[in-house]
Design an enzyme around this catalytic site. Structure first.
Site, PDB file in Angstrom:
ATOM      1  N   HIS A  21       0.857  -0.861  -0.486  1.00  0.00           N
ATOM      2  CA  HIS A  21       0.026   0.363   0.097  1.00  0.00           C
ATOM      3  C   HIS A  21       0.428   1.535   0.202  1.00  0.00           C
ATOM      4  CE1 HIS A  21      -4.128  -1.479   0.318  1.00  0.00           C
ATOM      5  NE2 HIS A  21      -3.865  -3.073   1.509  1.00  0.00           N
ATOM      6  N   TYR A  73      -1.857  -4.655  13.600  1.00  0.00           N
ATOM      7  CA  TYR A  73      -2.512  -5.487  12.550  1.00  0.00           C
ATOM      8  C   TYR A  73       0.088  -4.658  11.889  1.00  0.00           C
ATOM      9  CZ  TYR A  73      -3.806  -7.687   7.977  1.00  0.00           C
ATOM     10  OH  TYR A  73      -4.285  -8.571   6.642  1.00  0.00           O
ATOM     11  N   LYS A  86       1.937  -9.695   9.514  1.00  0.00           N
ATOM     12  CA  LYS A  86       2.166  -9.512   7.757  1.00  0.00           C
ATOM     13  C   LYS A  86       3.041  -9.456   7.419  1.00  0.00           C
ATOM     14  CE  LYS A  86      -1.409  -8.834   5.459  1.00  0.00           C
ATOM     15  NZ  LYS A  86      -2.042  -9.470   5.006  1.00  0.00           N
ATOM     16  N   PRO A 118       1.336 -15.238   5.869  1.00  0.00           N
ATOM     17  CA  PRO A 118       2.341 -14.668   4.947  1.00  0.00           C
ATOM     18  C   PRO A 118       2.045 -13.868   3.431  1.00  0.00           C
ATOM     19  CG  PRO A 118       2.558 -16.806   5.533  1.00  0.00           C
ATOM     20  CD  PRO A 118       1.261 -16.172   6.185  1.00  0.00           C
ATOM     21  N   HIS A 169     -12.419 -10.269   8.678  1.00  0.00           N
ATOM     22  CA  HIS A 169     -11.512 -10.052   7.890  1.00  0.00           C
ATOM     23  C   HIS A 169     -11.345  -8.430   7.752  1.00  0.00           C
ATOM     24  CE1 HIS A 169      -9.312  -9.342   4.125  1.00  0.00           C
ATOM     25  NE2 HIS A 169      -8.176 -10.349   4.971  1.00  0.00           N
ATOM     26  N   HIS A 188      -6.799  -2.651   9.716  1.00  0.00           N
ATOM     27  CA  HIS A 188      -6.007  -1.488   9.186  1.00  0.00           C
ATOM     28  C   HIS A 188      -6.398  -0.354   9.328  1.00  0.00           C
ATOM     29  CE1 HIS A 188      -5.632  -4.963   6.416  1.00  0.00           C
ATOM     30  NE2 HIS A 188      -4.525  -4.238   5.421  1.00  0.00           N
TER      31      HIS A 188
END
Length: 412
Positions: A26, A133, A173, A202, A301, A330
């Site tokens: 991102h 996260y 992550k 991953p 999620h 996020h």
């Protein structure tokens, strides 16, 4: 009540720092499309979907013939109008339907003076727990945030998030760097936060054999699950059969056909339900009911939300009796939001269910205008590309990893 108009507005909202993942990055912001439906009752409902720009706005406009005159209370009719399975073979409208359904549930809740979760059975909790996260991050343009690569840097980043938001579960992550680097970071997190739950995701970057090796290397930790280490139901089934910790997915079980196959194969332990990927809040909740019936694990999620989609996630999490794991978001990586009152606060690692009718959030028109203009200025970005490695692209499971010694600098 009838729908009289629908419109879409693309916005981009900055992140504290660019987020790296095994499929790309991102690039310092999220691009999202806000959907608004207007009705003959004078009520407006709002939805949200990922990505945007002219193509997304044209796609929403193209659905007007299906929607004008539709009663937003008729949610099952809406599903069949837009997501007819045969028609969808030629034009997958899953995420478009999700955003429109969010808006219809929002306006239906306002019309009936009830919350969106009450349209699917009501809430069994009034706040939803969330996990950190944790991303390896590039440095922000002004150098004030990001740059984390090493285990010590990731632990320091986690301490900061815990101090600000109170998280008690930590999700890394992974897949950006070689697997041994993720192992070192996970061991450091386990030592720094004893008793807290840990997760590693991953993004399907590893082979089955590599996944098994990593699972054994972190097997001493308080692992809640290993998320999407390998690709595909068969790959995930082989991993699950070879390791001692639960597995989870948000990538290979995103519809009811895949859910049925997963249960028959006993392929994955925990299904992470995404209100967008599953085609709407109602579909995600129905999947949760199936999981409850078969005693499968469920959680919520995150696909990179602003406050509107976060509200749908909160309504889902509030309604799921079998929410056995803290949800993903996020959200704490954003610097701002497009809803009135600004970003929803975390308290003790939890976010409270909005109190108002419908989704319980309203758009801040000034913020929408500001971030729509920012989108026009910056445009979109390629989620599946890494801006610091312009010739790189992801190949799973033969991942070409970044060099952890190369630093964390974006080509601003």
């Amino acid at each position: 009540m009838k729908i009289t108009d629908i419109k879409a507005t693309t916005v981009t909202v900055p992140l504290e720092a660019p987020l790296r993942h095994s499929n790309g990055a991102h690039w310092g912001r999220f691009v999202r499309t806000l959907i608004e439906i207007e009705t003959d009752e004078g009520l407006t409902g709002v939805g949200e979907m990922g990505g945007g720009g002219e193509s997304a706005e044209r796609a929403i406009a193209g659905l007007k013939p299906y929607l004008l005159g539709h009663d937003p209370l008729q949610l099952e009719q809406l599903r069949w109008k837009i997501m007819n399975p045969v028609a969808s073979l030629y034009n997958n409208r899953m995420q478009l339907h999700a955003a429109i359904e969010f808006a219809c549930m929002d306006v239906a809740g306002k019309f009936l003076n009830i919350r969106a979760c009450d349209l699917i059975g009501g809430a069994v909790r009034e706040e939803v727990p969330f996990a950190t996260y944790l991303f390896y991050r590039y440095r922000s343009k002004d150098g004030s945030a990001g740059g984390e690569i090493t285990p010590d840097e990731m632990v320091a980043h986690t301490r900061d998030l815990v101090a600000r938001h109170g998280f008690k579960t930590h999700k890394l992550k992974g897949g950006v760097f070689p697997p041994d680097h993720d192992i070192e970071v996970m061991q450091a997190l386990g030592a720094a936060f004893p008793g807290d739950g840990l997760r590693l995701d991953p993004n399907s970057a590893w082979s089955v054999e590599e996944s098994i090796r990593v699972a054994k290397a972190i097997g001493n930790l308080n692992n809640e699950y290993l998320e999407d280490p390998a690709w595909g139901l068969e790959g995930m089934r082989r991993v699950r059969n070879a390791i001692d910790m639960p597995t989870a997915t948000n990538t290979v079980v995103v519809n009811f056909e895949q859910l049925a196959a997963c249960i028959r194969l006993e392929a994955v332990d925990v299904i992470l339900l995404d209100t967008t990927f599953w085609g709407g809040l109602r579909q995600a909740y129905k999947a949760g009911q199936v999981l409850e019936t078969f005693q499968w694990g469920a959680s919520v999620h995150s696909s990179g939300e602003l406050g509107v989609q976060l509200a749908t996630m909160l309504h889902l999490g509030a309604a799921l009796p079998n929410l056995a794991f803290a949800a993903d978001a996020h959200y704490h990586h954003l610097t701002d939001d497009v809803i009135k009152g600004g970003k929803m606060p975390y308290r003790d690692g939890r976010i409270a269910l909005p109190k108002g009718p419908g989704l319980g959030v309203e758009l801040d028109r000034d913020k929408v205008a500001e971030y729509a203009e920012l989108y026009r200025e910056l445009g979109g970005y390629a989620y599946d590309r890494d801006p610091a490695r312009p010739d790189w692209y992801s190949i799973a499971p033969e991942q070409r990893y970044a060099d952890p010694k190369a630093g964390a600098v974006m080509p601003w």
